[in-house]
Design a protein around this motif. Structure first.
Motif, PDB file in Angstrom:
ATOM      1  N   PRO A  37       0.805  -1.231   0.000  1.00 29.90           N
ATOM      2  CA  PRO A  37       0.000   0.000   0.000  1.00 29.90           C
ATOM      3  C   PRO A  37       0.835   1.277   0.000  1.00 29.90           C
ATOM      4  O   PRO A  37       0.352   2.328  -0.426  1.00 29.90           O
ATOM      5  CB  PRO A  37      -0.832  -0.118   1.277  1.00 29.90           C
ATOM      6  CG  PRO A  37      -0.044  -1.020   2.161  1.00 29.90           C
ATOM      7  CD  PRO A  37       0.659  -1.991   1.259  1.00 29.90           C
ATOM      8  N   HIS A  38       2.076   1.200   0.470  1.00 29.44           N
ATOM      9  CA  HIS A  38       2.903   2.407   0.576  1.00 29.44           C
ATOM     10  C   HIS A  38       3.287   2.926  -0.806  1.00 29.44           C
ATOM     11  O   HIS A  38       3.752   2.179  -1.660  1.00 29.44           O
ATOM     12  CB  HIS A  38       4.175   2.112   1.378  1.00 29.44           C
ATOM     13  CG  HIS A  38       5.081   3.299   1.502  1.00 29.44           C
ATOM     14  ND1 HIS A  38       4.853   4.333   2.379  1.00 29.44           N
ATOM     15  CD2 HIS A  38       6.218   3.620   0.830  1.00 29.44           C
ATOM     16  CE1 HIS A  38       5.811   5.235   2.259  1.00 29.44           C
ATOM     17  NE2 HIS A  38       6.647   4.828   1.328  1.00 29.44           N
ATOM     18  N   LEU A  39       3.088   4.218  -1.043  1.00 21.73           N
ATOM     19  CA  LEU A  39       3.444   4.850  -2.310  1.00 21.73           C
ATOM     20  C   LEU A  39       4.606   5.825  -2.149  1.00 21.73           C
ATOM     21  O   LEU A  39       5.632   5.697  -2.818  1.00 21.73           O
ATOM     22  CB  LEU A  39       2.233   5.584  -2.891  1.00 21.73           C
ATOM     23  CG  LEU A  39       2.488   6.371  -4.180  1.00 21.73           C
ATOM     24  CD1 LEU A  39       2.789   5.421  -5.336  1.00 21.73           C
ATOM     25  CD2 LEU A  39       1.288   7.264  -4.530  1.00 21.73           C
ATOM     26  N   CYS A  40       4.470   6.795  -1.270  1.00 15.58           N
ATOM     27  CA  CYS A  40       5.460   7.863  -1.120  1.00 15.58           C
ATOM     28  C   CYS A  40       5.468   8.374   0.319  1.00 15.58           C
ATOM     29  O   CYS A  40       4.570   8.070   1.104  1.00 15.58           O
ATOM     30  CB  CYS A  40       5.128   9.039  -2.046  1.00 15.58           C
ATOM     31  SG  CYS A  40       5.720   8.894  -3.742  1.00 15.58           S
ATOM     32  N   GLY A  41       6.463   9.179   0.605  1.00 16.48           N
ATOM     33  CA  GLY A  41       6.504   9.884   1.871  1.00 16.48           C
ATOM     34  C   GLY A  41       5.955  11.293   1.720  1.00 16.48           C
ATOM     35  O   GLY A  41       5.588  11.734   0.629  1.00 16.48           O
ATOM     36  N   GLY A  42       5.899  11.990   2.812  1.00 14.40           N
ATOM     37  CA  GLY A  42       5.446  13.376   2.828  1.00 14.40           C
ATOM     38  C   GLY A  42       5.728  13.961   4.186  1.00 14.40           C
ATOM     39  O   GLY A  42       6.265  13.284   5.074  1.00 14.40           O
ATOM     40  N   ALA A  43       5.374  15.219   4.364  1.00 12.11           N
ATOM     41  CA  ALA A  43       5.606  15.885   5.648  1.00 12.11           C
ATOM     42  C   ALA A  43       4.391  16.719   6.021  1.00 12.11           C
ATOM     43  O   ALA A  43       3.874  17.482   5.194  1.00 12.11           O
ATOM     44  CB  ALA A  43       6.844  16.773   5.585  1.00 12.11           C
ATOM     45  N   LEU A  44       3.942  16.572   7.240  1.00 15.83           N
ATOM     46  CA  LEU A  44       2.858  17.400   7.766  1.00 15.83           C
ATOM     47  C   LEU A  44       3.418  18.788   8.060  1.00 15.83           C
ATOM     48  O   LEU A  44       4.421  18.926   8.771  1.00 15.83           O
ATOM     49  CB  LEU A  44       2.310  16.767   9.053  1.00 15.83           C
ATOM     50  CG  LEU A  44       1.127  17.475   9.723  1.00 15.83           C
ATOM     51  CD1 LEU A  44      -0.132  17.325   8.877  1.00 15.83           C
ATOM     52  CD2 LEU A  44       0.903  16.918  11.128  1.00 15.83           C
ATOM     53  N   ILE A  45       2.770  19.834   7.505  1.00 18.37           N
ATOM     54  CA  ILE A  45       3.229  21.202   7.773  1.00 18.37           C
ATOM     55  C   ILE A  45       2.166  22.041   8.469  1.00 18.37           C
ATOM     56  O   ILE A  45       2.472  23.073   9.047  1.00 18.37           O
ATOM     57  CB  ILE A  45       3.704  21.906   6.488  1.00 18.37           C
ATOM     58  CG1 ILE A  45       2.604  21.927   5.428  1.00 18.37           C
ATOM     59  CG2 ILE A  45       4.975  21.257   5.951  1.00 18.37           C
ATOM     60  CD1 ILE A  45       2.904  22.824   4.238  1.00 18.37           C
ATOM     61  N   ARG A  46       0.914  21.621   8.378  1.00 23.60           N
ATOM     62  CA  ARG A  46      -0.199  22.168   9.135  1.00 23.60           C
ATOM     63  C   ARG A  46      -1.182  21.039   9.336  1.00 23.60           C
ATOM     64  O   ARG A  46      -1.081  20.004   8.672  1.00 23.60           O
ATOM     65  CB  ARG A  46      -0.857  23.347   8.400  1.00 23.60           C
ATOM     66  CG  ARG A  46       0.026  24.579   8.306  1.00 23.60           C
ATOM     67  CD  ARG A  46      -0.641  25.681   7.504  1.00 23.60           C
ATOM     68  NE  ARG A  46      -1.678  26.373   8.244  1.00 23.60           N
ATOM     69  CZ  ARG A  46      -1.476  27.387   9.089  1.00 23.60           C
ATOM     70  NH1 ARG A  46      -0.254  27.807   9.309  1.00 23.60           N
ATOM     71  NH2 ARG A  46      -2.484  27.970   9.694  1.00 23.60           N
ATOM     72  N   ASP A  47      -2.162  21.219  10.212  1.00 19.21           N
ATOM     73  CA  ASP A  47      -3.000  20.069  10.551  1.00 19.21           C
ATOM     74  C   ASP A  47      -3.789  19.526   9.369  1.00 19.21           C
ATOM     75  O   ASP A  47      -4.185  18.359   9.364  1.00 19.21           O
ATOM     76  CB  ASP A  47      -3.936  20.406  11.717  1.00 19.21           C
ATOM     77  CG  ASP A  47      -4.900  21.544  11.397  1.00 19.21           C
ATOM     78  OD1 ASP A  47      -4.650  22.264  10.412  1.00 19.21           O
ATOM     79  OD2 ASP A  47      -5.883  21.710  12.135  1.00 19.21           O
ATOM     80  N   CYS A  48      -4.010  20.350   8.327  1.00 20.26           N
ATOM     81  CA  CYS A  48      -4.755  19.888   7.154  1.00 20.26           C
ATOM     82  C   CYS A  48      -3.906  19.832   5.890  1.00 20.26           C
ATOM     83  O   CYS A  48      -4.453  19.636   4.798  1.00 20.26           O
ATOM     84  CB  CYS A  48      -5.970  20.781   6.900  1.00 20.26           C
ATOM     85  SG  CYS A  48      -7.329  20.568   8.074  1.00 20.26           S
ATOM     86  N   TRP A  49      -2.593  19.988   6.006  1.00 22.29           N
ATOM     87  CA  TRP A  49      -1.760  20.103   4.807  1.00 22.29           C
ATOM     88  C   TRP A  49      -0.516  19.225   4.884  1.00 22.29           C
ATOM     89  O   TRP A  49       0.212  19.233   5.887  1.00 22.29           O
ATOM     90  CB  TRP A  49      -1.353  21.551   4.588  1.00 22.29           C
ATOM     91  CG  TRP A  49      -2.501  22.430   4.207  1.00 22.29           C
ATOM     92  CD1 TRP A  49      -3.310  23.137   5.053  1.00 22.29           C
ATOM     93  CD2 TRP A  49      -2.990  22.669   2.885  1.00 22.29           C
ATOM     94  NE1 TRP A  49      -4.268  23.808   4.325  1.00 22.29           N
ATOM     95  CE2 TRP A  49      -4.101  23.548   2.991  1.00 22.29           C
ATOM     96  CE3 TRP A  49      -2.601  22.245   1.613  1.00 22.29           C
ATOM     97  CZ2 TRP A  49      -4.804  23.998   1.885  1.00 22.29           C
ATOM     98  CZ3 TRP A  49      -3.317  22.696   0.509  1.00 22.29           C
ATOM     99  CH2 TRP A  49      -4.398  23.557   0.650  1.00 22.29           C
ATOM    100  N   ILE A  50      -0.278  18.496   3.781  1.00 19.19           N
ATOM    101  CA  ILE A  50       0.896  17.645   3.612  1.00 19.19           C
ATOM    102  C   ILE A  50       1.723  18.188   2.462  1.00 19.19           C
ATOM    103  O   ILE A  50       1.190  18.546   1.401  1.00 19.19           O
ATOM    104  CB  ILE A  50       0.485  16.190   3.292  1.00 19.19           C
ATOM    105  CG1 ILE A  50      -0.418  15.627   4.377  1.00 19.19           C
ATOM    106  CG2 ILE A  50       1.714  15.302   3.076  1.00 19.19           C
ATOM    107  CD1 ILE A  50       0.241  15.458   5.727  1.00 19.19           C
ATOM    108  N   LEU A  51       3.026  18.236   2.659  1.00 18.74           N
ATOM    109  CA  LEU A  51       3.955  18.642   1.606  1.00 18.74           C
ATOM    110  C   LEU A  51       4.639  17.383   1.081  1.00 18.74           C
ATOM    111  O   LEU A  51       5.108  16.552   1.864  1.00 18.74           O
ATOM    112  CB  LEU A  51       4.981  19.611   2.186  1.00 18.74           C
ATOM    113  CG  LEU A  51       5.784  20.507   1.235  1.00 18.74           C
ATOM    114  CD1 LEU A  51       4.870  21.349   0.369  1.00 18.74           C
ATOM    115  CD2 LEU A  51       6.742  21.370   2.024  1.00 18.74           C
TER     116      LEU A  51
END
Length: 449
Positions: free
Chosen positions: A213-227
């Protein structure tokens, strides 16, 4: 014989007769600072050289006393060229760093748009055509204390300054576990909660031929936003409901969040915002994308010890340079070529050091068109560990003050591309987040917080 007004207008355009203003002076209440952007629009004027000066009005030579002049641009419309000049009072105002670049957009009678991004260590000059921006030149050095902008000997329709107004700050970049000195490919197991901003972009459906199921990583920068990286969201835009984001994870193969005291939160995706100038390929420019999460009962991510946003770079404060030690994390392959079924279950981490732009460009060289593979908006890092397949879009973070254990972590890069994994002479290449802070703030403020 009478000539219609339309014909006169056409003749004026062809001959380069001024349709805007020849002389524009913009006085600023406060000097320019990192994150601000100057926007210059006009028409190519064949009869003269358009000039744009940035300067401190209280000094001679249009520059801060004793320092390098911030910037002088000359638009050579007849030759479709732009010159970038700098002057220095200590050298009797002689031009310094004289650079000439081709700029077809400023041909006589043609509308052009040039932007100058103010950065902490210089200016980034771009042109914009057909909805895409093109890097012209990046200056380095003292930006001075610019309070005046003057444009003359041209045909200017508009000159404006977009002030960088950061989003309200939230608690960010803090982790509850102690930092452990260890040396992803060549990485080691992270500790639960050590990277609380780490996100995993996952697929709802798996198949025999695609069981992970894993596709990519990301980073939480605000409670509703992923970079994340734009190349991670390419396939999501048409099938957004097939994917979701998991936060607070550690062992991404377990069905429970209790084994390691995790705080797994699976969140549906509302919208995806890839950078408008992203271009897919092996070394994609502008490889950055924002994911907006769906709220449930008015809430997206629930902030906890295991779920915490990373800090965005502050253009006026953060400037991590070559040899700065930073950290990477992800669930990607340990070795180049590993199948997704061999990805580690436990979140991996590693320490890397940033490389200078010049060193990285020299390492990766140029393509067949003579363009450097490592472009503006990218940063390189290398060490005993390296990112690999499956780590794409994941964070490279640097601690703002490494002498203070409580100092927050800043997201400086997003895993983008590289040659192999962990090759000694091939550093990983990351999207340089600092170059996109204004874009990030604009997308979030325009589309709700």
């Amino acid at each position: 014989m009478m000539i219609s007004s339309n014909v006169l207008l056409l003749l004026a355009t062809v001959l380069g007769i001024v349709s805007g203003r020849r002389n524009v002076v913009l006085s600023l209440d406060n000097p320019l600072r990192a994150g601000d952007e100057i926007v210059i629009e006009g028409h190519g004027y064949a009869g003269s050289k358009g000039v744009i000066r940035l300067y401190d009005s209280e000094s001679t030579c249009y520059g801060r006393k004793g320092a390098v002049n911030p910037l002088v641009l000359k638009l050579l419309c007849r030759m479709r060229l732009i010159e970038i000049l700098r002057k220095n009072e200590l050298t009797n105002c002689i031009d310094r760093a004289h650079v000439r670049r081709s700029l077809p957009q400023i041909g006589a009678g043609r509308h052009y748009k040039i932007t100058i991004e103010v950065q902490q260590d210089g200016y980034h000059i771009k042109s914009r055509e057909h909805g895409r921006s093109h890097s012209i030149y990046r200056t380095t050095g003292d930006v001075g204390s610019v309070g005046m902008i003057r444009a003359y000997s041209g045909d200017y329709s508009d000159i404006s300054v977009k002030r960088f107004v950061p989003l309200p700050r939230e608690e960010c970049g803090v982790r509850s576990v102690p930092q452990v000195r260890t040396r992803i490919a060549g990485g080691t197991d992270a500790l639960p909660g050590e990277f609380p901003w780490q996100a995993a972009i996952r697929k709802y459906q798996v198949f025999d031929w695609d069981p992970v199921p894993h596709l990519c990583g990301g980073a939480l920068i605000r409670d509703c936003w992923i970079l994340t990286a734009a190349h991670c969201t390419e396939q999501m835009r048409q099938r957004i409901d097939d994917f979701y984001v998991r936060l607070g994870d550690y062992d991404n193969n377990d069905a429970s969040s209790t084994t390691y005291g995790e705080d797994e939160q699976d969140l549906a995706i509302d919208k995806v915002f890839p950078h408008e100038d992203y271009q897919s390929g092996n070394n994609p420019p502008n490889d950055i994308s924002l994911i907006k999460l769906k709220k449930v009962d008015g809430v997206c991510a629930a902030i906890s010890e295991n779920v915490m946003p990373a800090c965005l770079p502050d253009p006026g404060l953060d400037n991590f340079t070559a040899s700065a030690q930073c950290e990477i994390s992800g669930w990607g392959a340990r070795r180049h070529g590993d199948a997704a079924t061999r990805y580690p279950n436990i979140l991996q981490k590693g320490k890397v050091k940033l490389k200078s732009a010049r060193e990285c460009r020299d390492i990766y060289g140029q393509n067949r068109h003579g363009r450097y593979l490592v472009q503006d908006g990218m940063v390189c890092a290398a060490g005993a560990a390296d990112t690999c397949q499956g780590d794409s879009g994941g964070p490279l973070v640097c601690q703002r003050d490494r002498t203070d254990s409580q100092s927050p972590f800043v997201i400086w890069g997003l895993t983008s591309w590289g040659e192999g994994c962990g090759q000694k002479l091939k550093p990983g290449v990351y999207t340089r987040v600092l170059s996109y802070v204004s874009w990030i703030d604009s997308v979030i403020s325009t589309n709700g917080d």
